[in-house]
Design a protein around this motif. Structure first.
Motif, mmCIF file in Angstrom:
data_model
loop_
_atom_site.group_PDB
_atom_site.id
_atom_site.type_symbol
_atom_site.label_atom_id
_atom_site.label_comp_id
_atom_site.label_asym_id
_atom_site.label_seq_id
_atom_site.Cartn_x
_atom_site.Cartn_y
_atom_site.Cartn_z
ATOM 1 N N UNK A 2 0.407 -1.170 -0.122
ATOM 2 C CA UNK A 2 0.129 0.029 0.450
ATOM 3 C C UNK A 2 1.348 1.472 -0.184
ATOM 4 N N UNK A 3 1.666 1.464 0.180
ATOM 5 C CA UNK A 3 2.879 2.346 0.792
ATOM 6 C C UNK A 3 3.998 2.408 -0.261
ATOM 7 N N UNK A 4 3.697 1.906 -1.406
ATOM 8 C CA UNK A 4 4.457 2.272 -2.684
ATOM 9 C C UNK A 4 5.172 1.132 -2.271
ATOM 10 N N UNK A 5 6.070 -0.108 -1.515
ATOM 11 C CA UNK A 5 7.330 -0.529 -1.461
ATOM 12 C C UNK A 5 7.059 -1.780 -1.031
ATOM 13 N N UNK A 6 8.186 -2.097 -2.369
ATOM 14 C CA UNK A 6 8.114 -3.817 -2.638
ATOM 15 C C UNK A 6 8.640 -4.709 -2.001
ATOM 16 N N UNK A 7 7.858 -5.730 -0.605
ATOM 17 C CA UNK A 7 8.021 -7.085 -0.128
ATOM 18 C C UNK A 7 9.061 -8.112 -0.160
ATOM 19 N N UNK A 8 10.158 -8.287 0.436
ATOM 20 C CA UNK A 8 10.824 -9.760 -0.600
ATOM 21 C C UNK A 8 9.901 -11.062 0.270
ATOM 22 N N UNK A 57 13.690 8.235 8.554
ATOM 23 C CA UNK A 57 14.252 6.729 7.989
ATOM 24 C C UNK A 57 12.821 6.208 9.156
ATOM 25 N N UNK A 58 11.875 5.356 8.617
ATOM 26 C CA UNK A 58 11.125 4.560 8.463
ATOM 27 C C UNK A 58 11.598 3.595 7.548
ATOM 28 N N UNK A 59 11.564 2.605 9.136
ATOM 29 C CA UNK A 59 12.149 1.117 8.491
ATOM 30 C C UNK A 59 11.142 -0.315 8.802
ATOM 31 N N UNK A 116 4.721 7.878 12.291
ATOM 32 C CA UNK A 116 4.030 7.966 11.362
ATOM 33 C C UNK A 116 3.490 6.468 11.553
ATOM 34 N N UNK A 117 3.140 5.349 12.623
ATOM 35 C CA UNK A 117 2.310 4.654 12.582
ATOM 36 C C UNK A 117 1.441 5.598 13.350
ATOM 37 N N UNK A 118 1.045 6.356 14.744
ATOM 38 C CA UNK A 118 0.266 6.901 14.976
ATOM 39 C C UNK A 118 -0.595 8.353 13.941
ATOM 40 N N UNK A 119 0.257 8.562 12.943
ATOM 41 C CA UNK A 119 -0.311 9.366 12.102
ATOM 42 C C UNK A 119 -1.285 8.244 10.850
ATOM 43 N N UNK A 120 -1.003 7.398 10.907
ATOM 44 C CA UNK A 120 -1.934 6.555 10.056
ATOM 45 C C UNK A 120 -1.287 6.528 8.940
ATOM 46 N N UNK A 121 -0.262 7.169 8.307
ATOM 47 C CA UNK A 121 0.530 6.739 7.319
ATOM 48 C C UNK A 121 0.807 5.441 6.805
ATOM 49 N N UNK A 122 1.226 5.027 5.444
ATOM 50 C CA UNK A 122 0.348 3.099 4.657
ATOM 51 C C UNK A 122 2.057 3.511 4.131
ATOM 52 N N UNK A 123 3.112 4.016 4.550
ATOM 53 C CA UNK A 123 4.545 4.256 3.572
ATOM 54 C C UNK A 123 5.492 4.593 3.017
ATOM 55 N N UNK A 124 5.744 4.597 2.215
ATOM 56 C CA UNK A 124 6.334 5.619 1.680
ATOM 57 C C UNK A 124 7.062 5.127 0.781
#
Length: 228
Positions: free
Chosen positions: A11-17, A103-105, A188-196
């Protein structure tokens, strides 16, 4: 990896391995000598950078745009080496806005090490931080592999001219900055952000890039924020 975790990353546009290959050379000896020379690498930083926990560019007293990114996110590399230069050239170098990177890991593996390296460079040699940032983004390895080793990161720091690479290595190996990185993840989590990448202007998330450029709606938000 759970299905909900995978959906979160995508959802955040980051490809998970799905899996991580082991026993691979980190390729640090193959890093190029060419160092990027862009609006980002030439961005001004505050006069007292030690007053800032997170990596910051600008005068330090202007409205601040916040960029949440993951050092291994390919979409962050696209933004960082593309539209971010437009943002910096038009808004930061002009003195209208400041920008802060956090940096949001999201991957939770060697991106943690890379985030620690970034903070180490910021604290050891802040004048070279943004060049280090862009060098890593330009030379990012595959997101499915753990390439951000201590050797790779310290070699990158050496390539861009960081003054005390040994201090950077020590801070990476000593697990420095855990509190700062945890605070970013919580915020980031508390603000409801979804990815990077997540770009926050005046408390609102805006679209980070469209191709190599800033979307017009994002420019409008930046213009309004800069006029405050």
């Amino acid at each position: 990896m759970t299905s909900s975790r995978r959906r979160f990353l995508l959802a955040g546009g980051t490809i998970a391995a799905a899996g991580l290959a082991g026993c691979l050379a980190d390729g640090s000896s193959d890093l190029p000598d060419d160092v990027p020379d862009t609006a980002v690498t030439n961005a001004p930083i505050p006069d007292s950078p030690g007053d800032y926990d997170y990596e910051t560019m600008g005068s330090g007293d202007r409205p601040t745009v916040v960029y949440y990114g993951d050092w291994k996110c390919p979409h962050c590399a696209t933004f960082s080496t593309g539209a971010l230069n437009e943002l910096v050239g038009d808004y930061v170098q002009s003195g209208d806005l400041d920008l802060r990177f956090r940096a949001w890991n999201i991957f939770g593996n060697d991106d943690v090490r890379a985030a620690r390296a970034g903070l180490a460079v910021w604290n050891v040699d802040p004048q070279h931080y943004w060049t280090f940032h862009e060098y890593v983004m330009e030379n990012q390895g595959e997101s499915s592999r753990e390439w951000a080793t201590t050797d790779w990161l310290t070699t990158a720091a050496e390539k861009v001219g960081v003054s005390d690479v040994d201090a950077v290595r020590s801070q990476i190996e000593d697990d420095e900055y855990t509190r700062l990185m945890s605070r970013t993840a919580t915020d980031a989590t508390n603000a409801g952000y979804r990815g990077t990448p997540t770009l926050v202007v005046d408390g609102q998330v805006v679209k980070a890039y469209e191709g190599d450029s800033l979307p017009q709606a994002t420019r409008n938000a930046l213009d309004q924020f800069a006029s405050r």
